[in-house]
Design a protein around this motif. Structure first.
Motif, PDB file in Angstrom:
ATOM      1  N   ILE B  21      -9.965  51.382  47.315  1.00  0.00           N
ATOM      2  CA  ILE B  21      -8.838  52.265  47.254  1.00  0.00           C
ATOM      3  C   ILE B  21      -7.963  51.563  48.242  1.00  0.00           C
ATOM      4  O   ILE B  21      -8.115  51.371  49.482  1.00  0.00           O
ATOM      5  CB  ILE B  21      -8.915  53.494  47.599  1.00  0.00           C
ATOM      6  CG1 ILE B  21      -9.936  54.059  46.501  1.00  0.00           C
ATOM      7  CG2 ILE B  21      -7.525  54.368  47.354  1.00  0.00           C
ATOM      8  CD1 ILE B  21     -10.126  55.502  46.652  1.00  0.00           C
ATOM      9  N   ASN B  22      -6.762  51.172  47.926  1.00  0.00           N
ATOM     10  CA  ASN B  22      -5.616  50.517  48.735  1.00  0.00           C
ATOM     11  C   ASN B  22      -4.569  51.196  49.345  1.00  0.00           C
ATOM     12  O   ASN B  22      -3.775  52.296  48.429  1.00  0.00           O
ATOM     13  CB  ASN B  22      -5.147  49.319  48.129  1.00  0.00           C
ATOM     14  CG  ASN B  22      -6.132  48.277  47.702  1.00  0.00           C
ATOM     15  OD1 ASN B  22      -6.960  47.786  48.641  1.00  0.00           O
ATOM     16  ND2 ASN B  22      -6.475  47.722  46.580  1.00  0.00           N
ATOM     17  N   CYS B  23      -3.953  51.019  50.190  1.00  0.00           N
ATOM     18  CA  CYS B  23      -2.893  51.772  50.717  1.00  0.00           C
ATOM     19  C   CYS B  23      -1.971  50.858  51.605  1.00  0.00           C
ATOM     20  O   CYS B  23      -2.404  49.899  52.557  1.00  0.00           O
ATOM     21  CB  CYS B  23      -3.377  52.938  51.660  1.00  0.00           C
ATOM     22  SG  CYS B  23      -2.105  53.947  52.461  1.00  0.00           S
ATOM     23  N   TYR B  32      -2.600  54.802  64.006  1.00  0.00           N
ATOM     24  CA  TYR B  32      -3.637  55.681  63.565  1.00  0.00           C
ATOM     25  C   TYR B  32      -3.887  55.994  62.361  1.00  0.00           C
ATOM     26  O   TYR B  32      -2.803  56.560  62.068  1.00  0.00           O
ATOM     27  CB  TYR B  32      -3.966  56.859  64.661  1.00  0.00           C
ATOM     28  CG  TYR B  32      -5.012  57.719  64.403  1.00  0.00           C
ATOM     29  CD1 TYR B  32      -4.930  59.031  64.069  1.00  0.00           C
ATOM     30  CD2 TYR B  32      -6.358  57.062  64.356  1.00  0.00           C
ATOM     31  CE1 TYR B  32      -6.080  59.765  63.946  1.00  0.00           C
ATOM     32  CE2 TYR B  32      -7.396  58.047  64.207  1.00  0.00           C
ATOM     33  CZ  TYR B  32      -7.504  59.580  64.149  1.00  0.00           C
ATOM     34  OH  TYR B  32      -8.348  60.270  63.555  1.00  0.00           O
ATOM     35  N   PHE B  33      -4.854  55.746  61.604  1.00  0.00           N
ATOM     36  CA  PHE B  33      -4.729  55.840  60.437  1.00  0.00           C
ATOM     37  C   PHE B  33      -6.149  56.825  59.815  1.00  0.00           C
ATOM     38  O   PHE B  33      -7.296  56.570  60.446  1.00  0.00           O
ATOM     39  CB  PHE B  33      -5.009  54.555  59.419  1.00  0.00           C
ATOM     40  CG  PHE B  33      -3.685  53.564  59.748  1.00  0.00           C
ATOM     41  CD1 PHE B  33      -3.867  53.029  60.968  1.00  0.00           C
ATOM     42  CD2 PHE B  33      -2.562  53.681  58.841  1.00  0.00           C
ATOM     43  CE1 PHE B  33      -2.782  51.984  61.252  1.00  0.00           C
ATOM     44  CE2 PHE B  33      -1.360  52.990  59.488  1.00  0.00           C
ATOM     45  CZ  PHE B  33      -1.699  52.200  60.380  1.00  0.00           C
ATOM     46  N   ILE B  34      -5.869  57.523  58.762  1.00  0.00           N
ATOM     47  CA  ILE B  34      -6.952  58.438  58.475  1.00  0.00           C
ATOM     48  C   ILE B  34      -7.088  58.454  56.746  1.00  0.00           C
ATOM     49  O   ILE B  34      -6.051  58.386  56.280  1.00  0.00           O
ATOM     50  CB  ILE B  34      -6.909  59.986  58.737  1.00  0.00           C
ATOM     51  CG1 ILE B  34      -6.813  60.156  60.158  1.00  0.00           C
ATOM     52  CG2 ILE B  34      -8.022  60.580  58.410  1.00  0.00           C
ATOM     53  CD1 ILE B  34      -6.535  61.404  60.819  1.00  0.00           C
ATOM     54  N   TRP B  35      -8.210  58.318  56.173  1.00  0.00           N
ATOM     55  CA  TRP B  35      -8.555  58.588  54.803  1.00  0.00           C
ATOM     56  C   TRP B  35      -9.048  59.885  54.562  1.00  0.00           C
ATOM     57  O   TRP B  35      -9.927  60.360  55.336  1.00  0.00           O
ATOM     58  CB  TRP B  35      -9.569  57.551  54.168  1.00  0.00           C
ATOM     59  CG  TRP B  35      -8.943  56.364  54.034  1.00  0.00           C
ATOM     60  CD1 TRP B  35      -9.343  55.108  54.826  1.00  0.00           C
ATOM     61  CD2 TRP B  35      -8.141  55.859  52.926  1.00  0.00           C
ATOM     62  NE1 TRP B  35      -8.173  53.884  54.230  1.00  0.00           N
ATOM     63  CE2 TRP B  35      -7.833  54.621  52.995  1.00  0.00           C
ATOM     64  CE3 TRP B  35      -7.748  56.561  51.657  1.00  0.00           C
ATOM     65  CZ2 TRP B  35      -7.131  53.781  52.195  1.00  0.00           C
ATOM     66  CZ3 TRP B  35      -6.990  55.864  50.629  1.00  0.00           C
ATOM     67  CH2 TRP B  35      -6.751  54.386  50.987  1.00  0.00           C
ATOM     68  N   LEU B  65     -10.813  49.134  56.166  1.00  0.00           N
ATOM     69  CA  LEU B  65     -10.378  48.044  56.655  1.00  0.00           C
ATOM     70  C   LEU B  65      -8.761  48.010  56.939  1.00  0.00           C
ATOM     71  O   LEU B  65      -8.110  48.577  56.125  1.00  0.00           O
ATOM     72  CB  LEU B  65     -10.354  46.716  55.553  1.00  0.00           C
ATOM     73  CG  LEU B  65     -11.861  46.608  55.255  1.00  0.00           C
ATOM     74  CD1 LEU B  65     -12.053  45.511  54.173  1.00  0.00           C
ATOM     75  CD2 LEU B  65     -12.863  45.848  56.510  1.00  0.00           C
ATOM     76  N   LEU B  66      -8.280  47.299  58.140  1.00  0.00           N
ATOM     77  CA  LEU B  66      -7.061  47.667  58.538  1.00  0.00           C
ATOM     78  C   LEU B  66      -6.436  46.043  58.625  1.00  0.00           C
ATOM     79  O   LEU B  66      -6.870  45.270  59.503  1.00  0.00           O
ATOM     80  CB  LEU B  66      -6.879  48.260  59.827  1.00  0.00           C
ATOM     81  CG  LEU B  66      -5.405  48.403  60.116  1.00  0.00           C
ATOM     82  CD1 LEU B  66      -4.387  48.974  59.069  1.00  0.00           C
ATOM     83  CD2 LEU B  66      -5.497  49.167  61.419  1.00  0.00           C
ATOM     84  N   ASN B  67      -5.397  45.715  58.003  1.00  0.00           N
ATOM     85  CA  ASN B  67      -4.638  44.376  58.174  1.00  0.00           C
ATOM     86  C   ASN B  67      -3.215  44.753  58.730  1.00  0.00           C
ATOM     87  O   ASN B  67      -2.318  44.869  58.053  1.00  0.00           O
ATOM     88  CB  ASN B  67      -4.838  43.716  56.841  1.00  0.00           C
ATOM     89  CG  ASN B  67      -4.057  42.307  56.886  1.00  0.00           C
ATOM     90  OD1 ASN B  67      -3.256  42.006  57.641  1.00  0.00           O
ATOM     91  ND2 ASN B  67      -4.709  41.396  56.248  1.00  0.00           N
ATOM     92  N   SER B  74      -7.388  49.555  53.396  1.00  0.00           N
ATOM     93  CA  SER B  74      -8.194  49.936  52.394  1.00  0.00           C
ATOM     94  C   SER B  74      -9.393  50.731  52.477  1.00  0.00           C
ATOM     95  O   SER B  74     -10.037  50.679  53.665  1.00  0.00           O
ATOM     96  CB  SER B  74      -8.502  48.519  51.723  1.00  0.00           C
ATOM     97  OG  SER B  74      -9.537  47.950  52.550  1.00  0.00           O
ATOM     98  N   LEU B  75     -10.001  51.564  51.750  1.00  0.00           N
ATOM     99  CA  LEU B  75     -11.136  52.442  51.758  1.00  0.00           C
ATOM    100  C   LEU B  75     -12.053  51.799  50.726  1.00  0.00           C
ATOM    101  O   LEU B  75     -11.656  51.690  49.552  1.00  0.00           O
ATOM    102  CB  LEU B  75     -10.799  53.799  51.561  1.00  0.00           C
ATOM    103  CG  LEU B  75     -12.021  54.665  51.525  1.00  0.00           C
ATOM    104  CD1 LEU B  75     -12.696  55.035  52.850  1.00  0.00           C
ATOM    105  CD2 LEU B  75     -11.702  55.904  50.919  1.00  0.00           C
ATOM    106  N   GLN B  76     -13.244  51.406  51.111  1.00  0.00           N
ATOM    107  CA  GLN B  76     -14.555  51.015  50.185  1.00  0.00           C
ATOM    108  C   GLN B  76     -15.459  51.912  50.382  1.00  0.00           C
ATOM    109  O   GLN B  76     -16.078  52.249  51.415  1.00  0.00           O
ATOM    110  CB  GLN B  76     -14.950  49.324  50.979  1.00  0.00           C
ATOM    111  CG  GLN B  76     -13.676  48.583  50.828  1.00  0.00           C
ATOM    112  CD  GLN B  76     -14.250  47.239  51.218  1.00  0.00           C
ATOM    113  OE1 GLN B  76     -15.336  47.100  51.705  1.00  0.00           O
ATOM    114  NE2 GLN B  76     -13.173  46.198  51.384  1.00  0.00           N
TER     115      GLN B  76
END
Lengths: 116, 114
Positions: B21-23, B32-35, B65-67, B74-76
């Motif tokens: 799933i991409n963002c 700071y990022f949260i799924w 993963l953070l680019n 993305s969430l894998q």
């Protein structure tokens, strides 16, 4: 983590009336927030509930429409005032703990509001 | 609010397959990022988080993963199970902002079929 209880879980209200939603946390938390989730949509931050002072509102949200109280570190209320059908949404309480390197936020189950 | 968006609104996968799933986000000050996972009738449930000084973080069956170069997250999910069916949201916190104050992306509906 934290156990967050919201009341009521759902309600159907007449337009023009007001509804107060309660959020109770089982432990003291630094931060409390209120979000709105319109049908089929994402979450939008309404405001930060500040203990002992006025809430901090996000753009597009005002105190007269969404008054918020936070009398202590475990409790907050959100009132949806003078409701219209456009206010039909899920309202969610969120909490976060300060002083942590990664401050994840936890959510209650939400209050599903329908305005008729 | 800030601009945090998702590429795909829906994703269907077969049980056992991996899901991605991409963002995308637009604010370079996000640090700071949260799924989150949200099942029907429930509040969002924390899955995994990552700080901007990291590129990758792993949990149980999940990897984020953070680019930062292209502002992409993305969430894998490995070996996707029927219980993974839900709406997934990415959320961001802006550097210097109140801790826990989050801006959410649009959401991706993940459906897992047998």
């Amino acid at each position: 983590s934290a156990v967050i209880s919201q009341k009521p879980s759902r309600d159907i209200c007449q337009r023009g009336t007001s509804l107060t939603i309660q959020c109770q946390v089982d432990s003291q938390v630094t931060m409390m927030f209120w979000y709105r989730q319109q049908p089929g949509q994402s979450l939008t931050l309404i405001a930060t509930a500040n203990q002992g002072s006025e809430a901090t509102y996000e753009s597009g949200f005002v105190i007269d429409k969404f008054p918020i109280s936070r009398p202590n570190l475990t409790f907050s209320t959100l009132t949806v005032s003078n409701m219209s059908p456009e206010d039909s949404s899920i309202y969610l309480c969120s909490v976060a703990f300060g002083g942590r390197p990664n401050t994840e936020a936890f959510f209650g189950q939400g209050t599903r509001l329908t305005v008729v | 609010g800030e601009s945090v968006g998702l590429h795909l609104p829906t994703l269907s996968v077969q049980e056992g397959d991996n899901s991605i799933i991409n963002c995308a986000y637009s604010n370079s000050a996000s640090d700071y990022f949260i799924w989150y996972k949200q099942e029907s009738g429930k509040g969002p449930q924390f899955i995994i988080d990552i700080r901007s000084n990291m590129d990758k973080r792993q949990g149980q069956r999940v990897t984020v993963l953070l680019n930062k170069t292209v502002k992409h997250l993305s969430l894998q999910i490995a070996a996707t199970q029927p219980g993974d069916s839900a709406v997934y949201f990415c959320a961001e916190n802006i550097r210097g902002s109140t801790l826990g104050r989050l801006y959410f992306g649009r959401g991706t509906q993940l459906t897992v079929w047998p």
